[in-house]
Design an enzyme around this catalytic site. Structure first.
Site, PDB file in Angstrom:
ATOM      1  N   TYR A  72      -1.468   8.473 -17.175  1.00 46.82           N
ATOM      2  CA  TYR A  72      -2.694   7.930 -16.604  1.00 46.82           C
ATOM      3  C   TYR A  72      -3.880   8.774 -17.109  1.00 46.82           C
ATOM      4  O   TYR A  72      -3.808  10.009 -17.098  1.00 46.82           O
ATOM      5  CB  TYR A  72      -2.598   7.971 -15.082  1.00 46.82           C
ATOM      6  CG  TYR A  72      -3.900   7.651 -14.405  1.00 46.82           C
ATOM      7  CD1 TYR A  72      -4.462   6.387 -14.509  1.00 46.82           C
ATOM      8  CD2 TYR A  72      -4.582   8.615 -13.674  1.00 46.82           C
ATOM      9  CE1 TYR A  72      -5.668   6.090 -13.906  1.00 46.82           C
ATOM     10  CE2 TYR A  72      -5.789   8.323 -13.060  1.00 46.82           C
ATOM     11  CZ  TYR A  72      -6.331   7.069 -13.179  1.00 46.82           C
ATOM     12  OH  TYR A  72      -7.523   6.782 -12.594  1.00 46.82           O
ATOM     13  N   ASP A  90       5.326  11.358 -11.407  1.00 47.86           N
ATOM     14  CA  ASP A  90       4.315  10.415 -10.933  1.00 47.86           C
ATOM     15  C   ASP A  90       5.029   9.070 -10.803  1.00 47.86           C
ATOM     16  O   ASP A  90       5.333   8.418 -11.803  1.00 47.86           O
ATOM     17  CB  ASP A  90       3.150  10.353 -11.927  1.00 47.86           C
ATOM     18  CG  ASP A  90       2.033   9.409 -11.469  1.00 47.86           C
ATOM     19  OD1 ASP A  90       2.310   8.516 -10.647  1.00 47.86           O
ATOM     20  OD2 ASP A  90       0.899   9.549 -11.962  1.00 47.86           O
TER      21      ASP A  90
HETATM   22  C1  LIG Z   1      -4.299   5.453 -10.373  1.00 48.29           C
HETATM   23  C2  LIG Z   1      -3.319   6.425 -10.858  1.00 48.29           C
HETATM   24  C3  LIG Z   1      -3.473   7.804 -10.595  1.00 48.29           C
HETATM   25  C4  LIG Z   1      -4.682   8.372  -9.900  1.00 48.29           C
HETATM   26  O1  LIG Z   1      -4.760   7.995  -8.571  1.00 48.29           O
HETATM   27  P1  LIG Z   1      -6.136   7.784  -7.764  1.00 48.29           P
HETATM   28  O2  LIG Z   1      -5.685   7.320  -6.436  1.00 48.29           O
HETATM   29  O3  LIG Z   1      -6.954   6.791  -8.525  1.00 48.29           O
HETATM   30  O4  LIG Z   1      -6.802   9.133  -7.735  1.00 48.29           O
HETATM   31  C5  LIG Z   1      -2.467   8.648 -11.035  1.00 48.29           C
HETATM   32  N1  LIG Z   1      -1.379   8.191 -11.700  1.00 48.29           N
HETATM   33  C6  LIG Z   1      -1.214   6.883 -11.967  1.00 48.29           C
HETATM   34  C7  LIG Z   1       0.015   6.433 -12.690  1.00 48.29           C
HETATM   35  C8  LIG Z   1      -2.169   5.961 -11.566  1.00 48.29           C
HETATM   36  O5  LIG Z   1      -2.005   4.655 -11.863  1.00 48.29           O
END
Ligand SMILES: *Cc1c(COP(=O)(O)O)cnc(C)c1O
Length: 383
Positions: free
Chosen positions: A98, A172
């Site tokens: 991301y 993540d």
């Molecule tokens: C959107 C996203 C983030 C960041 O999250 P926010 O809530 O926008 O701060 C991190 N990792 C992935 C894979 C995302 O899609």
């Protein structure tokens, strides 16, 4: 309890004072004490708030962890993990990430002396090659945003911990959601979510989550949350908790629509590559089958013409899909990573990993599939 029961009941109890089935939104900063230091477990809402605690218990339950923590955004959640480390510590991260994660790593934490190595983790040996005695964490994203690469979590965890059992493996898990993939069961120590996406599920809030698998990590991450203050407020905690209760049924529809959109695009004469782990042609399809329950609602594709103008025409003429950043809500969204979500990655780096100017990312929602396909068909006909 099995997973779907956990999304409704995991870590939850009815409100002790009234029996309220859903936790009240405790919209309060502070809590009365009988005598100095004599309280009912809550002192000040930066440390603990009952609505946030209810969400945090649910997060721990659905990810199968020891404890969960709710942050003000996904990036605040990653920040709460990075603060576990000190200058000179090294982190090996996936090369397709991301955009905001990449920005936080390279433009904020590199300044504070953390060292990042970006590698394509679809090749596990590439991770092992970068390991040394300063390596503190492996940061996996899978499936990746936006190229839908799939990393074998179990292989990375097993092989890196064989070299150094102390190294943290973090995932993540935003794109998969715990309904489709539970990294702690595969050997990870830390799971992160942008709860803005599938956990919240309705595009009505911004939130982040961390779930950990040890008491020590729970203590340390809670300290970072409390000491630096990136907490999620009670109103948004309530909304994420409410979203989690329908996660399973929403994900089933996202997956059912996702594969149909991927198959439609794959067969379309104007479309070049389709990136979707559920397609047998996806290079990590077998790994995805092994570690995910189903393949999700994110589909990325490129055009035969390879023209940015064509991608823009397609995006400007969608009617059911909305052209907007973000993903994971009930409504279908379309995005142009090179100018939107991944603009923070330098152009040469984008080209290197394959985020081309004709790349379009879809977050397939839970609408009727016929309407989604019709919308894509009519806009593809324009180029
Ligand atoms: C959107 C996203 C983030 C960041 O999250 P926010 O809530 O926008 O701060 C991190 N990792 C992935 C894979 C995302 O899609």
């Amino acid at each position: 309890m099995k997973f779907n029961t956990k999304t409704i009941h995991g870590g939850q109890k009815h409100d002790p004072s009234t029996g309220a089935v859903m936790p009240p939104i405790y919209q309060t900063s502070t809590f009365a004490q009988k005598s100095p230091g004599q309280h009912q477990g809550y002192e000040y809402s930066r440390g603990e708030n009952p609505t946030r605690s209810a969400l945090e218990n649910a997060l721990a339950s659905i990810e199968g962890g020891v404890a969960g923590f709710a942050f003000g955004s996904g990036l605040a959640a990653i920040d709460g993990v990075l603060k576990l480390f000190a200058p000179g510590d090294e982190i090996i991260a996936m090369d397709d990430l991301y955009g905001g994660s990449y920005r936080l790593f390279t433009r904020v934490y590199q300044k504070y002396g953390l060292v990042f190595h970006f590698v394509d983790m679809t090749n596990v040996d590439a991770v092992l090659e970068k390991m040394n005695d300063k390596t503190k964490m492996i940061w996996i994203e899978t499936p990746t945003n936006p190229l839908m690469k799939v990393v074998d979590i179990e292989a990375v965890a097993t092989k890196t911990k064989a070299i150094n059992p102390e190294v943290f493996v973090a995932v993540d898990n935003t794109f998969a959601s715990p309904y489709l993939q539970r990294p702690i069961e595969l050997g990870a120590d830390i799971v992160m979510h942008s709860a803005t996406k599938y956990l919240g599920g309705h595009s009505d809030l911004v939130a982040g989550a961390i779930v950990v698998n040890s008491q020590q990590l729970a203590k340390d991450v809670h300290f970072n949350l409390f000491a630096t203050g990136g907490i999620l407020g009670p109103q948004d905690s309530y909304l994420v908790l409410r979203g989690i209760k329908t996660l399973a049924v929403r994900m089933d529809r996202h997956c059912a629509n996702g594969i149909k959109v991927a198959e439609f695009l794959d067969a379309h004469p104007k479309v070049d590559q389709v990136y979707y782990p559920g397609l047998p042609s996806h290079p990590q399809h077998e790994i995805a089958k092994k570690q995910m329950k189903d393949f999700g609602g994110m589909v990325t594709f490129t055009l035969k013409s390879a023209k940015k103008e064509d991608a823009f025409t397609i995006l400007e003429n969608l009617h059911v899909f909305t052209l907007a950043e973000s993903l994971g809500g009930v409504e279908s969204l379309a995005n142009h990573p090179a100018t939107m979500t991944h603009a923070s990655i330098p152009a040469d780096k984008r080209a290197e990993i394959g985020i081309t100017d004709d790349l379009i990312r879809l977050s397939v929602g839970i609408e009727d599939i016929e309407d989604l396909i019709e919308d894509l068909k009519q806009t593809l006909d324009r180029v």
